[in-house]
Design a protein around this motif. Structure first.
Motif, mmCIF file in Angstrom:
data_model
loop_
_atom_site.group_PDB
_atom_site.id
_atom_site.type_symbol
_atom_site.label_atom_id
_atom_site.label_comp_id
_atom_site.label_asym_id
_atom_site.label_seq_id
_atom_site.Cartn_x
_atom_site.Cartn_y
_atom_site.Cartn_z
ATOM 1 N N GLN A 53 0.864 -1.178 0.000
ATOM 2 C CA GLN A 53 0.000 0.000 0.000
ATOM 3 C C GLN A 53 0.901 1.227 0.000
ATOM 4 O O GLN A 53 1.966 1.240 0.619
ATOM 5 N N ASN A 54 0.490 2.240 -0.739
ATOM 6 C CA ASN A 54 1.262 3.476 -0.873
ATOM 7 C C ASN A 54 0.721 4.490 0.132
ATOM 8 O O ASN A 54 -0.476 4.782 0.140
ATOM 9 N N VAL A 55 1.589 4.993 0.980
ATOM 10 C CA VAL A 55 1.180 5.882 2.069
ATOM 11 C C VAL A 55 1.766 7.279 1.843
ATOM 12 O O VAL A 55 2.966 7.433 1.632
ATOM 13 N N LEU A 56 0.909 8.282 1.882
ATOM 14 C CA LEU A 56 1.331 9.677 1.763
ATOM 15 C C LEU A 56 1.242 10.338 3.134
ATOM 16 O O LEU A 56 0.269 10.140 3.859
ATOM 17 N N ALA A 57 2.253 11.128 3.471
ATOM 18 C CA ALA A 57 2.224 11.853 4.742
ATOM 19 C C ALA A 57 2.739 13.267 4.546
ATOM 20 O O ALA A 57 3.649 13.510 3.741
ATOM 21 N N ALA A 58 2.141 14.196 5.247
ATOM 22 C CA ALA A 58 2.662 15.559 5.350
ATOM 23 C C ALA A 58 3.324 15.656 6.719
ATOM 24 O O ALA A 58 2.742 15.273 7.728
ATOM 25 N N ILE A 59 4.560 16.167 6.724
ATOM 26 C CA ILE A 59 5.389 16.103 7.927
ATOM 27 C C ILE A 59 5.976 17.470 8.229
ATOM 28 O O ILE A 59 6.413 18.190 7.321
ATOM 29 N N THR A 60 5.971 17.846 9.490
ATOM 30 C CA THR A 60 6.588 19.103 9.902
ATOM 31 C C THR A 60 8.094 18.905 10.024
ATOM 32 O O THR A 60 8.580 17.786 10.106
ATOM 33 N N PHE A 61 8.831 20.014 10.051
ATOM 34 C CA PHE A 61 10.280 19.907 10.094
ATOM 35 C C PHE A 61 10.810 19.518 11.477
ATOM 36 O O PHE A 61 12.010 19.292 11.637
#
Length: 391
Positions: free
Chosen positions: A197-205
């Motif tokens: 499964q392909n997982v997308l994440a938005a991540i803070t620095f």
């Protein structure tokens, strides 16, 4: 046969019956002792084992359940205070959470965990589900939208500021092994990785998740998954005038800046020779800024070995487990007894906003706009870089 022989035979039979009866009574008594004795020991051994995990030092606790005792008890308290978990007559909250963390941390099968904690496989399975549902309900509490200010990781480093002053977060994706029915396996096949499964994440620095989208098939292109995340009513949002950094797979688009294609990018490519033009300098600094973000999924998979193993649940549970691991990761990264416990679960208002699909012409216009912005950043970087080199 005379009378004495008959009497002796009767005595022999009676003696045999009595001996057999005595033996049988002894066997029944022994079996009763064997059946009843372990129940007392099971409770003791189980409690003793859990205590050894939680009270034998931080390092041992991290090795066993992937977090320090302070984070563990904080998590139990959050789940209890928000009525997401309750102790039952036979299994308290502490044991429920320890078992769940032990399973996802080490990819241990239910039957193995059952024998270690003196529980039936059915009991382990039931409480794993209970804790998983409870953890998922922490998403809004633990994976929260950060402010829109320039991150200190950019603001305080001259290589990045002011060039990336409008960059507030980064996008990153990963593949997690998936088990799916044979008739849809091709959709989930990712070359040599098998089905994923392909997982997308938005991540803070500061290395925290603030948006996670799991469940896409492994063959799906990154840009398609990002489009889905942006189009959902309660999906990913990028503030106007701000942008995210992303790798080339997402493609340059509205509020998303990627590196130049066909130009050196990875840090190791610059080890022998520095950047020779504006595009190479931009790619070098883009890579330097994203390198810490790329570590997050590596940390996550090392922390929760279950994510790197062949799944044995249905696919929806596999998706839920990815989200649960991200939630627990964020909890560990940000745990503070005087902070997290002061926040209750809250409901955000439902949004009717639906982002319309762009036409091909509009997409090209966006690409030109953000390509121009990238060019402007790169040229400013290069001008300043060359000026410092001359001095």
């Amino acid at each position: 046969m005379d009378r004495n022989q008959v009497q002796n035979a009767i005595v022999g039979v009676v003696a045999s019956v009595l001996a057999f009866g005595a033996l049988w009574i002894k066997i029944l008594k022994t079996r009763k002792e064997i059946a009843s004795h372990p129940r007392v020991n099971q409770d003791y051994e189980r409690e003793n084992y859990i205590n050894s995990i939680l009270y034998s030092g931080d390092r041992h606790c991290i090795n066993m359940i992937r977090m320090r005792p302070i984070a563990f008890f904080n998590l139990c308290d959050i789940l209890s205070r928000n009525n997401l978990l309750q102790s039952t007559k036979s299994v308290n909250i502490r044991e429920q959470v320890v078992i769940f963390l032990h399973i996802i941390g080490h990819n241990v099968r239910f039957r193995v965990i059952g024998s270690r904690y003196y529980r039936s496989t059915e009991t382990i399975h039931r409480y794993f589900r209970v804790v998983l549902r409870a953890i998922l309900k922490l998403y809004k509490l633990v994976i929260r939208l950060p402010d829109e200010l320039t991150p200190s990781e950019i603001r305080n480093i001259p290589r990045f500021y002011p060039y990336f002053k409008d960059c507030i977060r980064a996008l990153h994706g990963t593949h997690v092994r998936a088990s799916v029915p044979f008739n849809i396996q091709e959709r989930f096949r990712k070359r040599k990785w098998g089905t994923t499964q392909n997982v997308l994440a938005a991540i803070t620095f500061d290395l925290k998740f603030f948006y996670v989208l799991a469940g896409w098939e492994g063959s799906a292109h990154d840009s398609r998954i990002l489009s889905d995340a942006l189009s959902r009513p309660r999906g990913l949002r990028i503030p106007e005038g701000k942008y995210y950094l992303a790798d080339a797979g997402y493609g340059i688009r509205n509020s998303c800046i990627t590196p130049y294609r066909g130009v050196r990018y990875h840090l190791k490519e610059f080890s022998d020779q520095g950047p020779e033009n504006a595009k190479e300098l931009f790619n070098l600094r883009h890579s330097s800024l994203r390198i810490t973000i790329e570590r997050v999924f590596g940390i996550l998979k090392k922390q929760f070995r279950l994510l790197d193993a062949e799944p044995f649940w249905n696919f929806q549970t596999q998706v839920d487990i990815v989200l649960a691991c991200c939630i627990i990761y964020n909890h560990i990264m940000g745990v503070d007894p005087s902070d997290l416990l002061n926040y209750g679960l809250y409901e955000e208002p439902e949004s009717d906003l639906i982002i319309a699909t762009l036409t091909v012409r509009e997409e090209r216009e966006e690409e030109r706009e953000w390509s121009a912005k990238r060019d402007e950043i790169a040229q400013t970087m290069w001008t300043d870089y060359m000026a410092r080199s001359i001095r």
